[in-house]
Design a protein around this motif. Sequence first.
Motif, PDB file in Angstrom:
ATOM      1  N   VAL A  62      50.936  31.878  43.370  1.00  0.00           N
ATOM      2  CA  VAL A  62      50.003  32.936  42.999  1.00  0.00           C
ATOM      3  C   VAL A  62      49.697  32.828  41.515  1.00  0.00           C
ATOM      4  O   VAL A  62      50.431  32.199  40.747  1.00  0.00           O
ATOM      5  N   LYS A  63      48.601  33.455  41.128  1.00  0.00           N
ATOM      6  CA  LYS A  63      48.275  33.611  39.715  1.00  0.00           C
ATOM      7  C   LYS A  63      48.734  35.005  39.302  1.00  0.00           C
ATOM      8  O   LYS A  63      48.177  36.009  39.754  1.00  0.00           O
ATOM      9  N   ARG A  64      49.753  35.055  38.469  1.00  0.00           N
ATOM     10  CA  ARG A  64      50.289  36.346  38.044  1.00  0.00           C
ATOM     11  C   ARG A  64      49.513  36.834  36.828  1.00  0.00           C
ATOM     12  O   ARG A  64      49.374  36.133  35.834  1.00  0.00           O
ATOM     13  N   VAL A  65      49.022  38.054  36.923  1.00  0.00           N
ATOM     14  CA  VAL A  65      48.215  38.654  35.868  1.00  0.00           C
ATOM     15  C   VAL A  65      49.105  39.593  35.051  1.00  0.00           C
ATOM     16  O   VAL A  65      49.882  40.374  35.619  1.00  0.00           O
ATOM     17  N   GLU A  66      48.991  39.511  33.746  1.00  0.00           N
ATOM     18  CA  GLU A  66      49.834  40.332  32.877  1.00  0.00           C
ATOM     19  C   GLU A  66      49.587  41.821  33.123  1.00  0.00           C
ATOM     20  O   GLU A  66      48.517  42.229  33.562  1.00  0.00           O
ATOM     21  N   THR A  67      50.594  42.612  32.824  1.00  0.00           N
ATOM     22  CA  THR A  67      50.534  44.062  33.014  1.00  0.00           C
ATOM     23  C   THR A  67      50.902  44.763  31.723  1.00  0.00           C
ATOM     24  O   THR A  67      51.493  44.173  30.811  1.00  0.00           O
ATOM     25  N   ASP A  68      50.568  46.060  31.641  1.00  0.00           N
ATOM     26  CA  ASP A  68      50.907  46.820  30.439  1.00  0.00           C
ATOM     27  C   ASP A  68      52.322  47.399  30.563  1.00  0.00           C
ATOM     28  O   ASP A  68      53.056  47.084  31.500  1.00  0.00           O
ATOM     29  N   GLY A  69      52.689  48.255  29.625  1.00  0.00           N
ATOM     30  CA  GLY A  69      54.044  48.789  29.582  1.00  0.00           C
ATOM     31  C   GLY A  69      54.420  49.653  30.761  1.00  0.00           C
ATOM     32  O   GLY A  69      55.609  49.914  30.995  1.00  0.00           O
ATOM     33  N   GLN A  70      53.434  50.106  31.550  1.00  0.00           N
ATOM     34  CA  GLN A  70      53.701  50.913  32.738  1.00  0.00           C
ATOM     35  C   GLN A  70      53.550  50.127  34.033  1.00  0.00           C
ATOM     36  O   GLN A  70      53.720  50.680  35.118  1.00  0.00           O
ATOM     37  N   GLY A  71      53.209  48.833  33.915  1.00  0.00           N
ATOM     38  CA  GLY A  71      53.076  48.004  35.107  1.00  0.00           C
ATOM     39  C   GLY A  71      51.672  47.926  35.659  1.00  0.00           C
ATOM     40  O   GLY A  71      51.468  47.400  36.761  1.00  0.00           O
ATOM     41  N   ARG A  72      50.672  48.434  34.926  1.00  0.00           N
ATOM     42  CA  ARG A  72      49.283  48.359  35.380  1.00  0.00           C
ATOM     43  C   ARG A  72      48.705  46.976  35.102  1.00  0.00           C
ATOM     44  O   ARG A  72      48.863  46.441  34.005  1.00  0.00           O
ATOM     45  N   MET A  73      48.001  46.427  36.084  1.00  0.00           N
ATOM     46  CA  MET A  73      47.369  45.132  35.900  1.00  0.00           C
ATOM     47  C   MET A  73      46.320  45.213  34.790  1.00  0.00           C
ATOM     48  O   MET A  73      45.542  46.169  34.725  1.00  0.00           O
ATOM     49  N   ASP A  74      46.302  44.191  33.945  1.00  0.00           N
ATOM     50  CA  ASP A  74      45.359  44.127  32.834  1.00  0.00           C
ATOM     51  C   ASP A  74      44.039  43.548  33.340  1.00  0.00           C
ATOM     52  O   ASP A  74      43.975  42.367  33.716  1.00  0.00           O
ATOM     53  N   ALA A  75      42.979  44.366  33.354  1.00  0.00           N
ATOM     54  CA  ALA A  75      41.696  43.908  33.865  1.00  0.00           C
ATOM     55  C   ALA A  75      41.137  42.752  33.034  1.00  0.00           C
ATOM     56  O   ALA A  75      40.542  41.813  33.578  1.00  0.00           O
ATOM     57  N   VAL A  76      41.336  42.804  31.725  1.00  0.00           N
ATOM     58  CA  VAL A  76      40.867  41.714  30.864  1.00  0.00           C
ATOM     59  C   VAL A  76      41.597  40.427  31.217  1.00  0.00           C
ATOM     60  O   VAL A  76      41.001  39.340  31.264  1.00  0.00           O
ATOM     61  N   GLY A  77      42.891  40.539  31.482  1.00  0.00           N
ATOM     62  CA  GLY A  77      43.678  39.370  31.867  1.00  0.00           C
ATOM     63  C   GLY A  77      43.202  38.780  33.179  1.00  0.00           C
ATOM     64  O   GLY A  77      43.132  37.558  33.347  1.00  0.00           O
ATOM     65  N   LEU A  78      42.861  39.663  34.162  1.00  0.00           N
ATOM     66  CA  LEU A  78      42.328  39.161  35.430  1.00  0.00           C
ATOM     67  C   LEU A  78      41.001  38.457  35.199  1.00  0.00           C
ATOM     68  O   LEU A  78      40.774  37.356  35.733  1.00  0.00           O
ATOM     69  N   ALA A  79      40.128  39.073  34.411  1.00  0.00           N
ATOM     70  CA  ALA A  79      38.816  38.472  34.150  1.00  0.00           C
ATOM     71  C   ALA A  79      38.965  37.093  33.508  1.00  0.00           C
ATOM     72  O   ALA A  79      38.238  36.153  33.856  1.00  0.00           O
ATOM     73  N   ARG A  80      39.917  36.969  32.605  1.00  0.00           N
ATOM     74  CA  ARG A  80      40.132  35.693  31.932  1.00  0.00           C
ATOM     75  C   ARG A  80      40.624  34.630  32.911  1.00  0.00           C
ATOM     76  O   ARG A  80      40.167  33.486  32.891  1.00  0.00           O
ATOM     77  N   GLN A  81      41.529  35.005  33.800  1.00  0.00           N
ATOM     78  CA  GLN A  81      42.093  34.035  34.742  1.00  0.00           C
ATOM     79  C   GLN A  81      41.101  33.629  35.829  1.00  0.00           C
ATOM     80  O   GLN A  81      41.088  32.494  36.284  1.00  0.00           O
ATOM     81  N   ILE A  82      40.277  34.594  36.261  1.00  0.00           N
ATOM     82  CA  ILE A  82      39.401  34.327  37.402  1.00  0.00           C
ATOM     83  C   ILE A  82      38.061  33.751  36.970  1.00  0.00           C
ATOM     84  O   ILE A  82      37.287  33.265  37.803  1.00  0.00           O
ATOM     85  N   ARG A  83      37.777  33.754  35.673  1.00  0.00           N
ATOM     86  CA  ARG A  83      36.458  33.388  35.150  1.00  0.00           C
ATOM     87  C   ARG A  83      35.988  32.031  35.657  1.00  0.00           C
ATOM     88  O   ARG A  83      34.853  31.871  36.106  1.00  0.00           O
ATOM     89  N   ASN A  84      36.841  31.041  35.577  1.00  0.00           N
ATOM     90  CA  ASN A  84      36.453  29.683  35.954  1.00  0.00           C
ATOM     91  C   ASN A  84      36.880  29.295  37.364  1.00  0.00           C
ATOM     92  O   ASN A  84      36.812  28.118  37.736  1.00  0.00           O
ATOM     93  N   HIS A  85      37.292  30.305  38.137  1.00  0.00           N
ATOM     94  CA  HIS A  85      37.778  30.010  39.488  1.00  0.00           C
ATOM     95  C   HIS A  85      36.613  29.675  40.410  1.00  0.00           C
ATOM     96  O   HIS A  85      35.544  30.283  40.358  1.00  0.00           O
ATOM     97  N   ARG A  86      36.833  28.706  41.291  1.00  0.00           N
ATOM     98  CA  ARG A  86      35.881  28.369  42.337  1.00  0.00           C
ATOM     99  C   ARG A  86      36.617  28.383  43.671  1.00  0.00           C
ATOM    100  O   ARG A  86      37.744  27.932  43.772  1.00  0.00           O
ATOM    101  N   GLY A  87      35.969  28.898  44.695  1.00  0.00           N
ATOM    102  CA  GLY A  87      36.577  28.894  46.014  1.00  0.00           C
ATOM    103  C   GLY A  87      37.072  30.256  46.445  1.00  0.00           C
ATOM    104  O   GLY A  87      36.745  31.297  45.851  1.00  0.00           O
ATOM    105  N   ALA A  88      37.880  30.261  47.494  1.00  0.00           N
ATOM    106  CA  ALA A  88      38.364  31.511  48.097  1.00  0.00           C
ATOM    107  C   ALA A  88      39.381  32.196  47.191  1.00  0.00           C
ATOM    108  O   ALA A  88      40.242  31.543  46.596  1.00  0.00           O
TER     109      ALA A  88
END
Length: 488
Positions: free
Chosen positions: A215-241
């Motif tokens: 899996v691609k693990r996305v960083e979280t904040d101090g309360q465990g919330r997924m970082d939307a900016v981090g997801l956007a950065r990881q998924i930006r160049n993704h191709r496929g399912a």
Amino acid sequence: MKKLRSPCRHPDITLPDMSVEFSVLHAALDRAVSYRGRVTDTPCGPVRNYREMLEVFSEPLPEAGSEDVDVLNDLADRGEQGLNPMTHPMFFGWVLGGSAPAGVAADWLCSAWGQNAAFHASSPTSAAIESVASTWLLDLLGLPADAAVGFVTGATVGNFTALAAARGAVLRQIGWDPDNDGLFGAPPITVFVGDDAHTSVFSALGYLGLGRRRVKRVETDGQGRMDAVGLARQIRNHRGAAIVVAQAGQINTGAFDPFSELQEIAGEKNAWLHVDGAFGLWARAHPHYRHLTKGVECADSWAVDGHKWLQTPFDCGYAIVRDKNSLERAMSVDASYLPSGDNNDRIPCFLVPELSRRARGLPTWAMLKTLGKRGVEEIIARHCGIARQIADRLQQATGVRIVNDVVLNQVIVSFGEPGLDLPERNRLTEAVIETLRSEGSIFVGGARWREEWVMRISVICNATMPADADLVADVILDAWKAVSGSQE
């Protein structure tokens, strides 16, 4: 009114005396009521541990059977010694719920009726009740009214079921049908998961062949919330399912991911957004806490437990999928001897990974009917208020720190003066937990949060009342005084 058919009894067949045959059911009722009536008079924890209970029950398989009432009473006599009193108002060990009497009674009927709830033909009552309960659940949770609801054992299987639908949907988008053709040679699926996702998500991914570690693990904040900016950065160049797994109610902190932002990011890549909402999704049932779930209704699927805030007995959970077709393609079964339905039918076993299945929709229907919207709101408000009250009391004490933002029903606590090093604080926290369990007034759990060992208080039993909050705080503070005093 349609005339009922005559009883299926041949005139030449003599049936046994039912008053004798069913005496074991009366015995079970007596023992169950007795246990529930005494649960608050016993220590809040099992009297015997697993090893001791294994010794209690170990014996050779009997050559001859015994009277069923004797067996039932023997089971209760021995078994009660190793029960964890999860219906006790002072039980805070895990996020479990308290199995309210109305749900338990409906569950008894479920077993006594002996229904296989797979199809309309196998159990018209069970199928109809599931259909109505599905509509009620979607209304209560504010989710799409045409979503499909599968009644599963809990959030682990709920995540598995919804992610199976996701797996098929995202691969079909790029020309592959995994439900018929399998995963050998299939295009890869990339799964994006928050760093603090619950373990059941990783289990579900493993069951589905998508891998616990792949899996691609996305960083979280101090309360465990997924970082939307981090997801956007990881998924930006993704191709496929792609599948994105978000969380409503982090198991330690109770925190919620930013669903609106995640959905927008996922949508740009045609990624499926799934939400693990085992207990947190119930926040949508209360107007004061609904804001925590803003945007969650835009996801593609959700998993949630009934045996948590709805207080149904175990096992009861729901896999909810926006696209019914995707869920049915992943779960449906086909054989000549099985009934079939038209496209408008809600066929229970086409929505879950089970053919032989108990009618677990009955306790859900009973609890929703018993509580109504206002009753569910009251339980949520009461438990969240109790959690806040406990946290407010504890954080006033020296050497006690509330680690999370108490936004829902979860409180995590660390013990030790600020100047102490981490191993020592962890040791003191575990000592407080063990002191509380030994004393037996309340039951709390321990968990690792980041590198810190914390005491976790999960307020979710229907029997827990506001008047209990100060008592809980007093007991915890007394334990802390005993532990800290012993260090001087």
